[in-house]
Design an enzyme around this catalytic site. Sequence first.
Site, PDB file in Angstrom:
ATOM      1  N   LYS A 168       1.263  10.015   5.673  1.00  0.00           N
ATOM      2  CA  LYS A 168       1.315   8.610   6.095  1.00  0.00           C
ATOM      3  C   LYS A 168       2.587   7.918   5.607  1.00  0.00           C
ATOM      4  O   LYS A 168       2.645   6.697   5.527  1.00  0.00           O
ATOM      5  CB  LYS A 168       0.056   7.894   5.582  1.00  0.00           C
ATOM      6  CG  LYS A 168      -1.256   8.485   6.133  1.00  0.00           C
ATOM      7  CD  LYS A 168      -2.464   7.594   5.855  1.00  0.00           C
ATOM      8  CE  LYS A 168      -3.721   8.135   6.538  1.00  0.00           C
ATOM      9  NZ  LYS A 168      -4.885   7.220   6.374  1.00  0.00           N
ATOM     10  N   LYS A 207       0.862  -1.175   0.000  1.00  0.00           N
ATOM     11  CA  LYS A 207       0.000   0.000   0.000  1.00  0.00           C
ATOM     12  C   LYS A 207       0.900   1.227   0.000  1.00  0.00           C
ATOM     13  O   LYS A 207       1.717   1.411   0.898  1.00  0.00           O
ATOM     14  CB  LYS A 207      -0.914   0.016   1.227  1.00  0.00           C
ATOM     15  CG  LYS A 207      -1.790   1.268   1.278  1.00  0.00           C
ATOM     16  CD  LYS A 207      -2.787   1.217   2.406  1.00  0.00           C
ATOM     17  CE  LYS A 207      -3.633   2.483   2.446  1.00  0.00           C
ATOM     18  NZ  LYS A 207      -4.627   2.427   3.514  1.00  0.00           N
ATOM     19  N   LYS A 229      -2.222  -1.538  -3.801  1.00  0.00           N
ATOM     20  CA  LYS A 229      -3.041  -0.341  -3.781  1.00  0.00           C
ATOM     21  C   LYS A 229      -2.155   0.889  -3.924  1.00  0.00           C
ATOM     22  O   LYS A 229      -1.134   0.954  -3.230  1.00  0.00           O
ATOM     23  CB  LYS A 229      -3.793  -0.308  -2.457  1.00  0.00           C
ATOM     24  CG  LYS A 229      -4.667   0.884  -2.224  1.00  0.00           C
ATOM     25  CD  LYS A 229      -5.275   0.761  -0.863  1.00  0.00           C
ATOM     26  CE  LYS A 229      -6.083   2.007  -0.583  1.00  0.00           C
ATOM     27  NZ  LYS A 229      -6.680   1.980   0.714  1.00  0.00           N
ATOM     28  N   TYR A 275     -15.026   0.899  -6.880  1.00  0.00           N
ATOM     29  CA  TYR A 275     -16.297   1.610  -6.697  1.00  0.00           C
ATOM     30  C   TYR A 275     -17.176   1.443  -7.923  1.00  0.00           C
ATOM     31  O   TYR A 275     -18.351   1.795  -7.901  1.00  0.00           O
ATOM     32  CB  TYR A 275     -16.022   3.092  -6.399  1.00  0.00           C
ATOM     33  CG  TYR A 275     -15.121   3.250  -5.191  1.00  0.00           C
ATOM     34  CD1 TYR A 275     -15.627   3.084  -3.910  1.00  0.00           C
ATOM     35  CD2 TYR A 275     -13.759   3.488  -5.332  1.00  0.00           C
ATOM     36  CE1 TYR A 275     -14.801   3.168  -2.794  1.00  0.00           C
ATOM     37  CE2 TYR A 275     -12.916   3.578  -4.231  1.00  0.00           C
ATOM     38  CZ  TYR A 275     -13.438   3.412  -2.976  1.00  0.00           C
ATOM     39  OH  TYR A 275     -12.620   3.472  -1.875  1.00  0.00           O
ATOM     40  N   SER A 318     -10.109   5.521  -4.878  1.00  0.00           N
ATOM     41  CA  SER A 318     -11.051   6.620  -5.108  1.00  0.00           C
ATOM     42  C   SER A 318     -10.583   7.586  -6.198  1.00  0.00           C
ATOM     43  O   SER A 318     -11.366   7.987  -7.059  1.00  0.00           O
ATOM     44  CB  SER A 318     -11.300   7.368  -3.796  1.00  0.00           C
ATOM     45  OG  SER A 318     -10.065   7.815  -3.240  1.00  0.00           O
ATOM     46  N   GLU A 335       7.689  -6.850   1.682  1.00  0.00           N
ATOM     47  CA  GLU A 335       6.358  -6.934   2.298  1.00  0.00           C
ATOM     48  C   GLU A 335       5.677  -8.253   1.920  1.00  0.00           C
ATOM     49  O   GLU A 335       4.999  -8.873   2.741  1.00  0.00           O
ATOM     50  CB  GLU A 335       5.485  -5.752   1.838  1.00  0.00           C
ATOM     51  CG  GLU A 335       5.953  -4.392   2.358  1.00  0.00           C
ATOM     52  CD  GLU A 335       5.611  -4.168   3.824  1.00  0.00           C
ATOM     53  OE1 GLU A 335       4.980  -5.025   4.443  1.00  0.00           O
ATOM     54  OE2 GLU A 335       5.994  -3.100   4.359  1.00  0.00           O
TER      55      GLU A 335
HETATM   56  C1  PBG Z   1      -7.204   3.686   5.345  1.00  0.00           C
HETATM   57  C2  PBG Z   1      -7.682   3.433   3.979  1.00  0.00           C
HETATM   58  C3  PBG Z   1      -7.552   4.359   2.920  1.00  0.00           C
HETATM   59  C4  PBG Z   1      -8.147   3.772   1.804  1.00  0.00           C
HETATM   60  C5  PBG Z   1      -8.627   2.524   2.194  1.00  0.00           C
HETATM   61  N1  PBG Z   1      -8.314   2.320   3.555  1.00  0.00           N
HETATM   62  C6  PBG Z   1      -7.023   5.731   2.863  1.00  0.00           C
HETATM   63  C7  PBG Z   1      -5.727   6.054   3.427  1.00  0.00           C
HETATM   64  O1  PBG Z   1      -4.825   5.211   3.529  1.00  0.00           O
HETATM   65  O2  PBG Z   1      -5.590   7.214   3.792  1.00  0.00           O
HETATM   66  C8  PBG Z   1      -8.219   4.435   0.469  1.00  0.00           C
HETATM   67  C9  PBG Z   1      -9.186   3.929  -0.487  1.00  0.00           C
HETATM   68  C10 PBG Z   1      -9.429   4.812  -1.644  1.00  0.00           C
HETATM   69  O3  PBG Z   1      -8.794   5.870  -1.858  1.00  0.00           O
HETATM   70  O4  PBG Z   1     -10.311   4.435  -2.411  1.00  0.00           O
HETATM   71  N2  PBG Z   1      -6.949   2.652   6.164  1.00  0.00           N
END
Ligand code: PBG
Length: 427
Positions: free
Chosen positions: A317, A295, A348, A413, A374, A333
């Site tokens: 983050k 991620k 992701k 989505y 998203s 990982e």
């Molecule tokens: C947080 C989490 C995030 C998403 C899924 N779980 C956002 C982040 O890490 O700030 C993002 C999903 C998306 O953007 O569609 N645990």
Amino acid sequence: MAAMTLNSVNFGAAKAVKFEYVGLKAHQNITSARPHSVKFVPRALTVNAGEAQGGGPVKKLGKSDEECEAAVVAGIVPEAPPIPPKPAAPAGTPLAAPLPLSRRPRRNRRSPVLRAAFQETSISPANLVYPLFIHEGEEDTPIGAMPGCYRLGWRHGLVEEVAKARDVGVNSIVLFPKVPDALKTSTGDEAYNDNGLVPRTIRLLKDKYPDLIIYTDVALDPYSSDGHDGIVREDGVILNDETVHQLCKQAVSQARAGADVVSPSDMMDGRVGAIRDALDAEGFEHVSIMSYTAKYASSFYGPFREALDSNPRFGDKKTYQMNPANYREALIETHEDKAEGADILLVKPGLPYLDIIRLLRDNSSLPIAAYQVSGEYSMIKAGGALKMIDEERVMMESLMCLRRAGADIILTYFALQAARCMCGEKR
Ligand code: PBG
């Protein structure tokens, strides 16, 4: 020539483009879909009846096989359409000698039937997981940055949305809660409240749809007053092992409510093994772990954070999510998550990280998940709304590309919209 159609469906020249999506149609055996409501586009075949045959089937004359063969041997050959003329090129086309090519890859692409026959990748609604935002309210609140997405009322809108998805073969969802600010703390303890929004919603959905597969997100950010995935020390450091302790309680609480797959998205070290132990100790050996293995600290998450109002209160983050510039680190990982007992490995974001999906695919036999996040969704929606791209085609192509790169399942989505498209429903 008169056109005669089979199955009373005529996909003539005007609709020929339809064939481009032949391989995207749902497999015939979408077992999870309600058969009555799944509409498949019938296979389309156009038959041209030859004029020599008067437009109908050739009459039989009652001759035996031997008589037919003897006639041909004697030189009485039945009529068939003539050798077709070579199609003409437009006036002005240069006369060129054929290139001496032994291989012309275009040969296998020249017709819709051949293209469908040689298509290497397929996608069906069974490959999709539908992320859904829920809140305590009774109404569905539109999410400005994600056209077509809502914070769904957990007892009303959510239940309807799940029914719609199941109707077209999407029987897997992942839940993301919008938690009231008053319940957020620096240690995110609401995350393991057995009567919190997520566990309550899981119980409701499982009661209504026992065969629905529910994935949950394991991370503290929706519950953290700091908006971080872990506990923040006063100097800004995100505590690892203390956060993992909380995540274990969160995962067990979700499993107790009936979650099928818990999905740690926090990127703390060692959380997969710790969650596995915690689940097993509580008798949830059957609950799977989908680990967010790779991620990245991505700007593509922007719209999601608006949806949940979960922007970090300070900083970013980057001390736990991965650097978008890194490739080999994803292997580290992967090895850890495999060793710790992950059942599914997730990458992701999705489309900008196809190389990472392929890396994991080639380095693990475990199922691979891709998260079309998203920002990817919103860009396609925006491009479509501005009429700069064909939204539906770009949607289907992007999902197919994620599959081609090696993803078994895709969190998107678009799950409902794409599944409807695959089932031949245009809305
Ligand atoms: C947080 C989490 C995030 C998403 C899924 N779980 C956002 C982040 O890490 O700030 C993002 C999903 C998306 O953007 O569609 N645990």
